[in-house]
Design an enzyme around this catalytic site. Structure first.
Site, mmCIF file in Angstrom:
data_model
loop_
_atom_site.group_PDB
_atom_site.id
_atom_site.type_symbol
_atom_site.label_atom_id
_atom_site.label_comp_id
_atom_site.label_asym_id
_atom_site.label_seq_id
_atom_site.Cartn_x
_atom_site.Cartn_y
_atom_site.Cartn_z
ATOM 1 N N GLU A 76 0.823 -1.209 0.000
ATOM 2 C CA GLU A 76 0.000 0.000 0.000
ATOM 3 C C GLU A 76 0.854 1.255 0.000
ATOM 4 O OE1 GLU A 76 -2.459 -3.275 0.614
ATOM 5 O OE2 GLU A 76 -0.697 -2.707 1.805
ATOM 6 N N PHE A 99 -9.013 -2.931 0.895
ATOM 7 C CA PHE A 99 -9.892 -2.642 2.019
ATOM 8 C C PHE A 99 -9.336 -1.422 2.728
ATOM 9 C CE2 PHE A 99 -10.740 -7.086 1.274
ATOM 10 C CZ PHE A 99 -12.098 -7.230 1.537
ATOM 11 N N HIS A 145 -11.084 -6.102 8.057
ATOM 12 C CA HIS A 145 -11.766 -5.846 6.787
ATOM 13 C C HIS A 145 -13.030 -5.006 6.979
ATOM 14 C CE1 HIS A 145 -9.397 -9.523 6.115
ATOM 15 N NE2 HIS A 145 -9.343 -9.153 4.846
#
Length: 353
Positions: A76, A99, A145
């Site tokens: 990320e 997510f 999540h």
């Protein structure tokens, strides 16, 4: 509703519509922007060949090629960092974080680089990037999540925060976000990705395709960032809400027979404070609802703004109904959500004051 400008002049009142769920509306917006602007690129984990874990980018790599829609490593920090560089170079990247819970490794890139690039370069460089990410609960995803971290980003100057609640708004707001010259965090409430838009526990009272919120105009249109939507008008109290909770609040007020005015904020930053003030000054009572944890949630900012700007119009203190200050509970997901009992109690307290 505004008329689309440019070569696509068409009144949205007359434009043909078709039923879409939120995933289809997002995919349609991405498709339109990839076609209209060669500088738009989509990147992220599994967004290419697989079409995204929720299928929001399905078919786009086949249509536009691997240089416009491409997969990235599971990093990320790398995804966001590359997007910042792309934006400074002149592209309009649309990175997907699979997510919202996974976005934290990229916070430094977002906060220290993307949010500050325009200011620190005196306008020479910009970061026109739109970070799409599913957020919130509703799929029993557990602690990793299901988080709702929107308040973190509203605290950062230079980042815009957008949260749609309907397919119609998701498409129009996403197009506006991609066209914006500043970094935008585009949170997508996955509990209503595939409909329905009625009820508390995803048990629809009608097929989602028959719901008016699912009617989406075909072709290009945009919804300005920073403009709230009045879901329903009322006199008894104002409900400030966004994302999935728009539909929950609407269901509670409908079943209780409360003449509430429900304001869907749509964008948290920039906030349509004029719409908030106008409604609260009319009703004299205000309820804030969000799924995220209570302490330092965005509802605290909304409460403070209402108190500061509408104090002499208030007939009762501002009430908040939120998630709890606990780690996200997997097996108790529906108890964690603001639901009919807690929202109903808050409404009764406000109306009884």
């Amino acid at each position: 509703m505004a008329t689309v400008s440019g070569d696509d002049v068409v009144s949205l009142h007359d434009a043909p519509t078709r039923p879409m769920n939120m995933i289809e509306a997002i995919n349609d917006a991405l498709d339109i922007m990839l076609e209209r602007d060669p500088d738009v690129v989509i990147m992220g984990e599994d967004v290419g060949y697989f079409g995204g874990v929720f299928r929001a980018t399905a078919g786009l790599q086949d249509k536009y090629g691997k240089t416009r829609v491409f997969d990235t490593p599971i990093s990320e920090c790398g995804i966001i960092g590359v997007a910042v560089g792309m934006g400074a170079y002149g592209l309009r990247p649309v990175p997907e974080i699979q997510f919202a819970d996974y976005i934290y490794p990229g916070l430094d890139q977002l906060i220290s680089e993307a949010a500050r690039l325009r200011y620190r370069s005196a306008g020479e460089f910009i970061a026109p990037m739109t970070v799409r990410t599913p957020f919130g609960g509703g799929i029993f995803g557990g602690q990793t999540h299901s988080q709702s971290p929107e308040a973190l980003f509203t605290h950062v100057s230079g980042i815009k925060t957008v949260i749609p609640s309907t397919p119609h708004d998701a498409k129009g707001l996403l197009i506006s976000a991609i066209e914006d010259n500043d970094p935008v965090i585009f949170f997508e409430p996955k509990r209503i990705y595939n409909g329905p838009f009625d009820g508390y526990y995803d048990k629809p009272t009608r097929p989602w395709k028959d719901h008016p919120d699912a009617r989406v105009p075909e072709g290009y249109y945009s919804i300005p960032l920073g403009k709230a939507r009045t879901v329903r008008e009322g006199q008894a109290l104002t409900v400030l809400v966004y994302g999935t909770m728009v539909h929950v609040a609407e269901a509670v007020c409908r079943e209780k027979g409360v003449d509430a005015e429900i304001i869907d904020l749509r964008t948290l930053v920039p906030l349509d404070i004029e719409a908030v003030e106008k409604s609260v000054e009319k009703t004299g009572r205000c309820l804030v609802i969000h799924e995220a944890t209570r302490t330092s949630g965005f509802g605290a900012e909304l409460s403070a703004l209402v108190q500061e700007r509408c104090f002499y119009h208030l007939e009762a203190p501002v009430e908040r109904v939120t998630g709890f200050d606990t780690p996200y509970p997997h097996s108790l997901e529906w108890a964690y959500f603001p639901g009919p009992i807690r929202i109903g109690e808050a409404i009764d307290k406000l109306l009884g004051a």
